[in-house]
Design an enzyme around this catalytic site. Structure first.
Site, PDB file in Angstrom:
ATOM      1  N   HIS A  16      11.037 -17.222   2.406  1.00 24.29           N
ATOM      2  CA  HIS A  16      11.865 -18.367   2.814  1.00 24.29           C
ATOM      3  C   HIS A  16      11.089 -19.335   3.707  1.00 24.29           C
ATOM      4  CE1 HIS A  16      13.150 -15.985   6.490  1.00 24.29           C
ATOM      5  NE2 HIS A  16      13.168 -17.190   7.026  1.00 24.29           N
ATOM      6  N   ASP A  64      11.146 -10.514   0.930  1.00 23.64           N
ATOM      7  CA  ASP A  64      11.028 -11.866   1.488  1.00 23.64           C
ATOM      8  C   ASP A  64       9.599 -12.147   1.985  1.00 23.64           C
ATOM      9  OD1 ASP A  64      11.441 -14.332   2.622  1.00 23.64           O
ATOM     10  OD2 ASP A  64      13.279 -13.771   3.667  1.00 23.64           O
ATOM     11  N   SER A 121      10.709 -15.466  11.979  1.00 24.33           N
ATOM     12  CA  SER A 121      10.599 -15.127  10.574  1.00 24.33           C
ATOM     13  C   SER A 121       9.148 -15.171  10.169  1.00 24.33           C
ATOM     14  CB  SER A 121      11.385 -16.108   9.722  1.00 24.33           C
ATOM     15  OG  SER A 121      12.664 -15.604   9.530  1.00 24.33           O
TER      16      SER A 121
END
Ligand code: ARG
Ligand code: ASP
Length: 720
Positions: free
Chosen positions: A86, A222, A656
């Protein structure tokens, strides 16, 4: 009943979290000496110097801020970098089209030559950090106005930054910590040639999609892979085909050893913002009043997009990134409000504030003023409510139409067209600029979606905004369309040249300066102006006045909190600077009789599989690999392929892509999310409910190696 609930929540404190250690906190890498003993007791084998050092290579040299809002880590001597799918999403999307749909199909470079450049994408290393509080606050006096104070701080900071940057290619900045009570200089090195190496298909990298987002149990792979390039001297340089892979000072070794419940975990990343020290008034305003309005507005937009993307593959490619962007914080806010309610967060803050008030009232001398902090907060947050509500409607509804942003990019051309001093060449260059923006805008634009959203958002403003903050376009709508918003929007989309690419390109072709008037008079541009003016002229200045008063009070409150609890070790709120966070692998209990285990396995992917739901489609190749249970060295001792795991690390947006390490400092996973029950951790961390969600590095390697066959990349890494 009420009594029973209170009882339960008191008891739960004792029954659930058996950890002996506090996991809350995001710590400053150069001050780890204060934490290191506790970290070592929890299982860390490294020293503070191994994590951050300016004398030798250390962990920090393998960590970067990736782009603007994520973290990444180097994992090979050739500058190979891992981050989340992402985080690479925008880049992957920009390289995608119907013919080369890397979002859907994934992409793997087979050699360095196939690594794709990404103009505008940077990664930032931290070279060093230094406490510069004394220098920054030199000349600041207690009786100074906030304005003079800021001016002095700005001037001092500039001197510090100039000195740090002098004769280097570094970029430096000074940041405030503990709400203006401490200042650090941060010196960085920015690399500008970052190439896209590979990513799994969305069916892996975004498995579970927005449905599973912010949730545990999770089975998302991810991750995406990039490489940092440098010039022939290993220095940062803009893209050139002659650049070569960067040789990092340090890169992370990778462990295939996995983890057990209770194991130490460490995250080194780039957390964006937290607000742990807010007064109850603020937490109440955010979670009870502001979040619900934002959630409602976003829900409406999401419904429109979802509906359209379900029917058409092109629309899904065009709008997937937009949908994810809107939906991410929509869902986060829902979790945050629920979490605060469930934890009785406002009441807990109020109870603490009673104690604070009693303490403050017992003080005299310089500190007697502390007793006025909370009443002042109450007043200021009361004043902020109407203005923040108006800001929410303008930002989340008024600025929601895609044409709003697009027409804003015509600003310069309009201005220059009206200015005789602009040369023909400059005008032509600006026209070309706008043409470029237009091309990338129309690539992903569906007017029908935008029209529906515009109508809904205008209606929301019309029905709910305080009249005095309403943009003046509504007066015109009232007059010309008798308040009929759909009629106004239809008219807007019929008449504006911004709506239709063919008309817009034709208009820009042989653009002359006398066309500026027509652009300015365009109804979409007029709508943009009306909303932007209201926001810039009325909301921003008033908002700033209140925010600045709140900020200076927060500075004093922070200091007072530290004085009140001299033995407590305070960590500064996240402020987009590198931090070290640590905790332990741990399950959790989201509800009575429910336990969530601390890891997920590939079998769970097959359990979730549903070919009729886009988010849960599993490709045949992955299914076959999982069904064959042929995991090789990537299997855990239990024979399973672990996909994700959770720990008590206190994390937030920006972390992240950040590496999660074991006690030996080896990479065991990549952070990518939090559990929904714990998203209130930005306002109040709760060790029982807050977990960070981590991609297991062994699943990443399995996908790279066995699924994608990108063994040449796996071979670059130091796998233990
Ligand atoms: N919730 C995660 C974070 O805040 C992941 C967001 C991206 N994923 C998505 N499905 N929208 O960034
Ligand atoms: N998903 C977030 C990010 O992109 C991480 C989080 O908020 O926990 O940084």
């Amino acid at each position: 009943m009420k009594k029973l609930i209170t009882l339960v929540s008191i008891c739960s404190l004792f029954t659930y979290h058996l950890s002996l250690f506090a996991d809350e906190g995001m710590w400053i890498p150069i001050l780890l000496n204060k934490n290191i003993e506790q970290m070592q007791k929890m299982g860390l084998k490294l020293t503070a110097e191994d994590i951050y050092s300016i004398n030798q290579s250390s962990l920090k040299d393998a960590i970067v801020r990736f782009g603007r809002g994520c973290t990444g880590e180097l994992v090979s001597p050739k500058g190979l970098l891992l981050t989340n799918h992402h985080c690479g999403y925008g880049v992957i999307q920009r390289h995608s089209s119907l013919e080369h749909d890397y979002l859907t199909d994934g992409y793997w470079a087979q050699s360095l030559d196939e690594e794709l450049p990404n103009p505008g994408l940077n990664v930032t290393f931290m070279i060093r950090m230094e406490d510069v509080t004394d220098r920054v606050l030199e000349g600041v006096t207690p009786d100074m106005s906030e304005q003079s104070r800021s001016a002095v701080i700005k001037k001092n900071s500039k001197a510090v930054v100039d000195e740090a940057e002098k004769d280097t290619h570094y970029d430096a900045y000074v940041r405030s910590f503990y709400h203006g009570n401490q200042y650090f200089l941060i010196v960085t090195e920015i690399f500008k040639d970052i190439r896209f190496v590979g990513a799994p298909p969305s069916g892996i990298g975004k498995f579970g999609g927005d449905t599973d987002n912010w949730m545990w149990p999770r089975h998302t792979g991810d991750f995406s892979v990039f490489r940092v390039y440098a010039d022939s001297n290993n220095q940062p340089a803009v893209y050139s085909k002659d650049n070569v892979p960067y040789k990092p000072k340090y890169y992370l070794p990778i462990s295939l050893g996995g983890y057990n419940e209770g194991d130490f975990t460490l995250l080194f990343g780039n957390p964006g913002r937290t607000h742990e020290y807010l007064p109850s008034f603020a937490v109440e305003l955010i979670t009870i009043k502001e979040n619900p309005v934002k959630i409602g507005l976003r829900q409406k937009r999401l419904d429109v997009i979802k509906n359209a993307t379900m029917k058409n593959r092109l629309v899904r490619i065009q709008y997937s990134s937009k949908h994810a962007r809107i939906s991410n914080y929509w869902k986060k806010m829902i979790g945050e409000t629920r979490g605060i309610k469930r934890a009785d967060g406002v009441v807990k803050k109020q109870e603490f504030e009673k104690k604070f008030q009693a303490w403050a009232e017992s003080l005299d001398g310089d500190q007697a003023g502390y007793a006025t902090i909370l009443p002042q907060f109450k007043k200021l947050y009361g004043e902020r409510y109407p203005i923040s509500l108006a800001a929410i409607y303008l930002r989340e509804a008024g600025m929601a139409p895609e044409l709003y942003r697009f027409s804003r990019s015509a600003n310069n051309l309009i201005k220059q067209s009206g200015d005789k001093k602009t040369s023909d060449e400059a005008l032509a260059a600006e026209t070309e600029n706008l043409m470029k923006t237009a091309r990338s805008f129309y690539k992903n634009y569906q007017p029908a979606i935008d029209r529906e959203i515009t109508t809904l958002m205008m209606e929301e403003m019309w029905n709910n905004m305080y009249k005095e903050y309403m943009p003046d376009i509504f007066a015109r709508i009232a007059k010309k369309h008798k308040g009929d918003i759909p009629a106004y929007v239809d008219d807007l989309f019929r008449k504006s040249i911004f709506v239709d690419s063919t008309r817009f390109y034709a208009f820009l072709d042989n653009y002359k300066r006398n066309k500026g008037k027509k652009l300015r008079a365009d109804p979409v541009y007029q709508l943009f102006l009306s909303i932007a003016n209201r926001y810039n002229q009325d909301i921003i200045p008033e908002g700033r006045r209140i925010t600045s008063a709140i900020d200076s009070l927060q500075r004093i409150y922070m200091l007072a909190l530290m004085k009140m609890q001299p033995d407590k070790q305070f960590y500064p709120d996240a402020n987009s600077t590198m931090r070290v966070c640590y905790g332990q692998v741990d399950d959790f209990h989201p509800a009575d009789a429910v336990t969530y285990e601390y890891f997920t396995t590939a079998q769970g992917i097959l359990e979730k599989e549903d070919s009729t739901i886009y988010d849960y489609a599993v490709e045949k190749r992955l299914k076959d690999l999982i069904s064959a249970c042929n995991y090789g060295r990537y299997a855990d001792d239990d024979g399973q392929l672990h996909v994700g795991f959770i720990s008590t690390i206190h994390s937030t947006g920006g972390n992240s892509g950040a590496p999660v390490l074991n006690g030996e400092g080896e990479l065991i996973g990549i952070n990518f999310d939090r559990n929904w029950e714990g998203t209130m951790s930005d306002l109040m961390y709760d060790p029982d409910q807050c977990r960070n969600i981590i991609l297991d590095i062994r699943y990443l390697l399995f996908i790279m190696d066995k699924y994608a066959g990108a063994t040449w990349l796996v071979e670059e890494m130091d796998i233990r």
